[in-house]
Motif scaffolding. Sequence first.
Motif, PDB file in Angstrom:
ATOM      1  N   PRO A 287       0.863  -1.267  -0.163  1.00 53.12           N
ATOM      2  CA  PRO A 287       0.293  -0.181  -0.036  1.00 53.12           C
ATOM      3  C   PRO A 287       0.919   1.544   0.478  1.00 53.12           C
ATOM      4  O   PRO A 287       0.433   2.443  -0.329  1.00 53.12           O
ATOM      5  N   MET A 288       2.099   0.612   0.508  1.00 52.09           N
ATOM      6  CA  MET A 288       2.973   2.446  -0.253  1.00 52.09           C
ATOM      7  C   MET A 288       2.949   3.217  -1.179  1.00 52.09           C
ATOM      8  O   MET A 288       2.875   4.135  -1.569  1.00 52.09           O
ATOM      9  N   GLY A 289       2.700   2.295  -1.975  1.00 55.32           N
ATOM     10  CA  GLY A 289       2.472   2.752  -3.466  1.00 55.32           C
ATOM     11  C   GLY A 289       1.283   4.188  -3.735  1.00 55.32           C
ATOM     12  O   GLY A 289       1.312   4.938  -3.738  1.00 55.32           O
ATOM     13  N   LEU A 290       0.324   3.517  -3.308  1.00 52.83           N
ATOM     14  CA  LEU A 290      -0.859   3.933  -2.906  1.00 52.83           C
ATOM     15  C   LEU A 290      -0.902   4.678  -1.998  1.00 52.83           C
ATOM     16  O   LEU A 290      -1.568   6.298  -2.786  1.00 52.83           O
ATOM     17  N   LEU A 291      -0.048   5.408  -1.529  1.00 51.87           N
ATOM     18  CA  LEU A 291      -0.398   6.305   0.246  1.00 51.87           C
ATOM     19  C   LEU A 291       1.348   7.783  -0.244  1.00 51.87           C
ATOM     20  O   LEU A 291       1.156   8.551  -0.314  1.00 51.87           O
ATOM     21  N   LEU A 292       1.854   7.280  -1.711  1.00 49.12           N
ATOM     22  CA  LEU A 292       3.245   7.663  -2.068  1.00 49.12           C
ATOM     23  C   LEU A 292       2.384   9.178  -1.973  1.00 49.12           C
ATOM     24  O   LEU A 292       2.812  10.361  -1.379  1.00 49.12           O
ATOM     25  N   PRO A 293       1.965   9.222  -3.314  1.00 50.68           N
ATOM     26  CA  PRO A 293       1.316  10.673  -3.626  1.00 50.68           C
ATOM     27  C   PRO A 293       1.259  11.804  -2.950  1.00 50.68           C
ATOM     28  O   PRO A 293       0.714  13.096  -2.758  1.00 50.68           O
ATOM     29  N   ILE A 294      -0.169  11.061  -1.478  1.00 45.76           N
ATOM     30  CA  ILE A 294      -0.535  11.989  -0.838  1.00 45.76           C
ATOM     31  C   ILE A 294       0.839  12.370   0.493  1.00 45.76           C
ATOM     32  O   ILE A 294       0.548  13.302   1.149  1.00 45.76           O
ATOM     33  N   VAL A 295       1.646  11.880   0.791  1.00 40.28           N
ATOM     34  CA  VAL A 295       2.506  11.576   1.576  1.00 40.28           C
ATOM     35  C   VAL A 295       3.128  12.847   0.884  1.00 40.28           C
ATOM     36  O   VAL A 295       3.988  13.630   1.537  1.00 40.28           O
TER      37      VAL A 295
ATOM     38  N   ALA B 283      12.775  30.053  -2.938  1.00 44.62           N
ATOM     39  CA  ALA B 283      13.827  29.728  -3.492  1.00 44.62           C
ATOM     40  C   ALA B 283      13.693  27.662  -3.102  1.00 44.62           C
ATOM     41  O   ALA B 283      13.429  27.478  -4.260  1.00 44.62           O
ATOM     42  N   VAL B 284      13.178  28.041  -2.355  1.00 46.50           N
ATOM     43  CA  VAL B 284      12.272  25.965  -1.785  1.00 46.50           C
ATOM     44  C   VAL B 284      11.528  26.168  -1.523  1.00 46.50           C
ATOM     45  O   VAL B 284      11.357  25.311  -2.609  1.00 46.50           O
ATOM     46  N   ARG B 285      10.903  27.517  -1.990  1.00 47.87           N
ATOM     47  CA  ARG B 285       9.277  27.076  -1.977  1.00 47.87           C
ATOM     48  C   ARG B 285       9.270  26.737  -3.559  1.00 47.87           C
ATOM     49  O   ARG B 285       8.581  26.245  -3.918  1.00 47.87           O
ATOM     50  N   LEU B 286      10.192  27.656  -3.995  1.00 48.64           N
ATOM     51  CA  LEU B 286       9.584  27.475  -5.800  1.00 48.64           C
ATOM     52  C   LEU B 286      10.091  26.063  -6.374  1.00 48.64           C
ATOM     53  O   LEU B 286       9.638  25.672  -7.600  1.00 48.64           O
ATOM     54  N   ALA B 287      11.289  25.692  -5.919  1.00 48.63           N
ATOM     55  CA  ALA B 287      11.927  24.375  -6.194  1.00 48.63           C
ATOM     56  C   ALA B 287      10.809  22.662  -6.185  1.00 48.63           C
ATOM     57  O   ALA B 287      11.358  21.732  -6.079  1.00 48.63           O
ATOM     58  N   LEU B 288       9.577  23.061  -4.772  1.00 49.33           N
ATOM     59  CA  LEU B 288       9.088  22.052  -4.939  1.00 49.33           C
ATOM     60  C   LEU B 288       7.511  22.457  -5.805  1.00 49.33           C
ATOM     61  O   LEU B 288       7.101  23.839  -6.104  1.00 49.33           O
ATOM     62  N   PRO B 289       6.929  21.272  -6.600  1.00 53.58           N
ATOM     63  CA  PRO B 289       5.777  21.310  -7.430  1.00 53.58           C
ATOM     64  C   PRO B 289       4.829  21.875  -6.474  1.00 53.58           C
ATOM     65  O   PRO B 289       3.849  22.236  -7.648  1.00 53.58           O
ATOM     66  N   SER B 290       4.390  21.430  -5.344  1.00 55.84           N
ATOM     67  CA  SER B 290       3.535  21.841  -4.954  1.00 55.84           C
ATOM     68  C   SER B 290       3.301  23.751  -5.052  1.00 55.84           C
ATOM     69  O   SER B 290       2.013  24.296  -5.084  1.00 55.84           O
ATOM     70  N   TYR B 291       4.153  24.020  -5.568  1.00 53.54           N
ATOM     71  CA  TYR B 291       4.079  25.881  -5.471  1.00 53.54           C
ATOM     72  C   TYR B 291       3.125  26.677  -6.382  1.00 53.54           C
ATOM     73  O   TYR B 291       2.316  27.270  -6.746  1.00 53.54           O
TER      74      TYR B 291
ATOM     75  N   MET C 216       5.086  18.185   0.749  1.00 54.78           N
ATOM     76  CA  MET C 216       4.972  19.416   0.009  1.00 54.78           C
ATOM     77  C   MET C 216       4.656  20.770   1.046  1.00 54.78           C
ATOM     78  O   MET C 216       4.836  21.756   1.180  1.00 54.78           O
ATOM     79  N   GLN C 217       3.023  20.125   1.823  1.00 48.11           N
ATOM     80  CA  GLN C 217       2.337  21.108   2.315  1.00 48.11           C
ATOM     81  C   GLN C 217       3.326  21.760   3.518  1.00 48.11           C
ATOM     82  O   GLN C 217       3.277  23.238   3.483  1.00 48.11           O
ATOM     83  N   LEU C 218       3.773  21.210   3.270  1.00 51.80           N
ATOM     84  CA  LEU C 218       4.288  22.251   5.554  1.00 51.80           C
ATOM     85  C   LEU C 218       5.413  22.843   4.597  1.00 51.80           C
ATOM     86  O   LEU C 218       5.986  23.617   5.723  1.00 51.80           O
ATOM     87  N   VAL C 219       5.938  22.183   4.043  1.00 55.51           N
ATOM     88  CA  VAL C 219       7.226  23.052   3.668  1.00 55.51           C
ATOM     89  C   VAL C 219       6.779  24.438   3.343  1.00 55.51           C
ATOM     90  O   VAL C 219       7.312  25.727   3.215  1.00 55.51           O
ATOM     91  N   GLN C 220       5.853  24.572   2.761  1.00 49.64           N
ATOM     92  CA  GLN C 220       5.148  26.039   2.338  1.00 49.64           C
ATOM     93  C   GLN C 220       5.000  26.204   3.109  1.00 49.64           C
ATOM     94  O   GLN C 220       4.303  27.955   2.669  1.00 49.64           O
ATOM     95  N   LEU C 221       4.685  25.778   4.693  1.00 49.18           N
ATOM     96  CA  LEU C 221       4.128  27.008   5.465  1.00 49.18           C
ATOM     97  C   LEU C 221       5.397  27.067   6.594  1.00 49.18           C
ATOM     98  O   LEU C 221       4.604  28.049   7.110  1.00 49.18           O
ATOM     99  N   LEU C 222       5.860  26.640   5.979  1.00 52.48           N
ATOM    100  CA  LEU C 222       7.037  26.883   6.418  1.00 52.48           C
ATOM    101  C   LEU C 222       8.165  28.172   6.372  1.00 52.48           C
ATOM    102  O   LEU C 222       8.106  28.482   4.864  1.00 52.48           O
ATOM    103  N   PRO C 223       9.057  29.040   7.145  1.00 55.45           N
ATOM    104  CA  PRO C 223       9.102  29.678   6.811  1.00 55.45           C
ATOM    105  C   PRO C 223      10.721  30.098   5.843  1.00 55.45           C
ATOM    106  O   PRO C 223      11.733  30.404   6.295  1.00 55.45           O
ATOM    107  N   VAL C 224      10.448  28.733   4.773  1.00 55.17           N
ATOM    108  CA  VAL C 224      11.966  28.544   4.203  1.00 55.17           C
ATOM    109  C   VAL C 224      12.454  30.114   3.406  1.00 55.17           C
ATOM    110  O   VAL C 224      11.708  30.443   2.878  1.00 55.17           O
ATOM    111  N   PRO C 225      13.581  29.550   2.253  1.00 56.74           N
ATOM    112  CA  PRO C 225      14.093  30.540   1.412  1.00 56.74           C
ATOM    113  C   PRO C 225      12.828  30.456   0.124  1.00 56.74           C
ATOM    114  O   PRO C 225      12.411  29.353   0.098  1.00 56.74           O
TER     115      PRO C 225
END
Length: 449
Positions: free
Chosen positions: A205-213, A229-237, A218-227
């Motif tokens: 089931p890990m394959g099924l859960l991978l996109p959600i995880v 450039a790090v924010r833009l380097a993730l598809p979630s932006y 990625m969403q947690l990273v977007q909520l953090l005060p990261v630079p």
Amino acid sequence: MIATFADVPVAGTRPVPVVRCCRFELVKLLSQWRVRLLVLASWVAPALFVAGVGQQSSLPVDTLFGRWMNATGWAGPLVVLGFAGTYALPLVTSLVAGDVFASEDRLGTWRHLLVAVRSPRRIFVAKVLASLVVLLVIVAGLAVSSAVGGLVAVGDRELVGLDGHLLAPTDAAGNVLLAWMCVLAPTFALASIGLLGSVAWGRSPMGLLLPIVVALVMQLVQLLPVPVAVRLALPSYAFIAWNGLFTIPAQLGPLLVGIAVSLMWTVVATALAYLLFVRRDFTNHAHDGSGRRAITVGLLPLVGLFAVTTAVVTPATGATGSGIEQDEVQSSVATAFAHLYRLQTHQLHRPDVTEAQLRATAACNKGGGQAAPRGAGDDWRCVVSWHLPDVEAVGTAIYQLDVTADGRFVADGDGPKEVNGYFQVRTPAGDAPNPLWQFDGNVELLPAS
């Protein structure tokens, strides 16, 4: 060496055409009850939600464009788009792309499929294309259904942009369509990660859960005060960057970077899934994937891609720090206030003024002047000043700002009451929502493009 079905030649036979394989895989996908339910829900649920909320007095003001859902039918699709990028689309990609290969492992049908098609490569292409078609149908359903629900319930009216300017119905329709098209890139990126997980982990089931995880991380990273450039380097932006379409001039820099990054992730993850699939030993009926191979061929290349993308984005865009600076905040607040002041002027039937005549400016600080005026936080305070023709006194209004790490802010009016201290204004036609009481805005994280 262990022979696979791909190594065994079959005399006098040819592989099945890709079109027939795609049709067969599409029928298999649509025969699953959960996929049918997703398609049905995507074409029905958004219309019911938008139509219902549009008739309520209590609106989701904490959601971008939510405060305008009972003013125009074009706000509803944007509210649904924000929800879809955070929750719905990661779930959809998991259920569709994250299980398209693993289902064959659970059912033990690889041998029959390979004998029938006689080409693992064509099987891979067919499954990828079938998943893509289903995802396109679901995304189209979300967009069309929410738009129809909003237009039927509220009407085809002007939409207030993120800098306070009014978009004509035709312009609003074009921007809404473009925003939905832009989120296809990060959706495909998550789908390709789902394909990679489905191939790498087999029936696990890990394959099924991978996109959600991955989407959650990625969403947690977007909520953090990261630079930035790090924010833009993730598809979630790219699920967020469509906000820039609703300002004048449009903030296209972050959006284009987000789309390009998402497409890179799509290509790399799909290529890795292909390499794993064509090298697989299909004679092992108990295949549960390989944890070591999933890490070395699946996870580590994506981590390397993230590092390379971050290193490229930083000098290419000139992005430094969080991207939220005092000058940008002041400019965004002043611009939005000037546009919305004109809207309030029309409500009150006062003589019209232009933005040039108002000469609105904003002076903002953070933490009462005790903190450096940069970065996200709910302790921003702005004093907006403006001028009226033939009036010597300078008007002032106070706003408390909550600026999030992705550049979005909510400005909450703090007086005077006649301008922004109350949620309604008294007009000749009766009480109406005060556009200056609270408003949303967006700070472009990249230098002016």
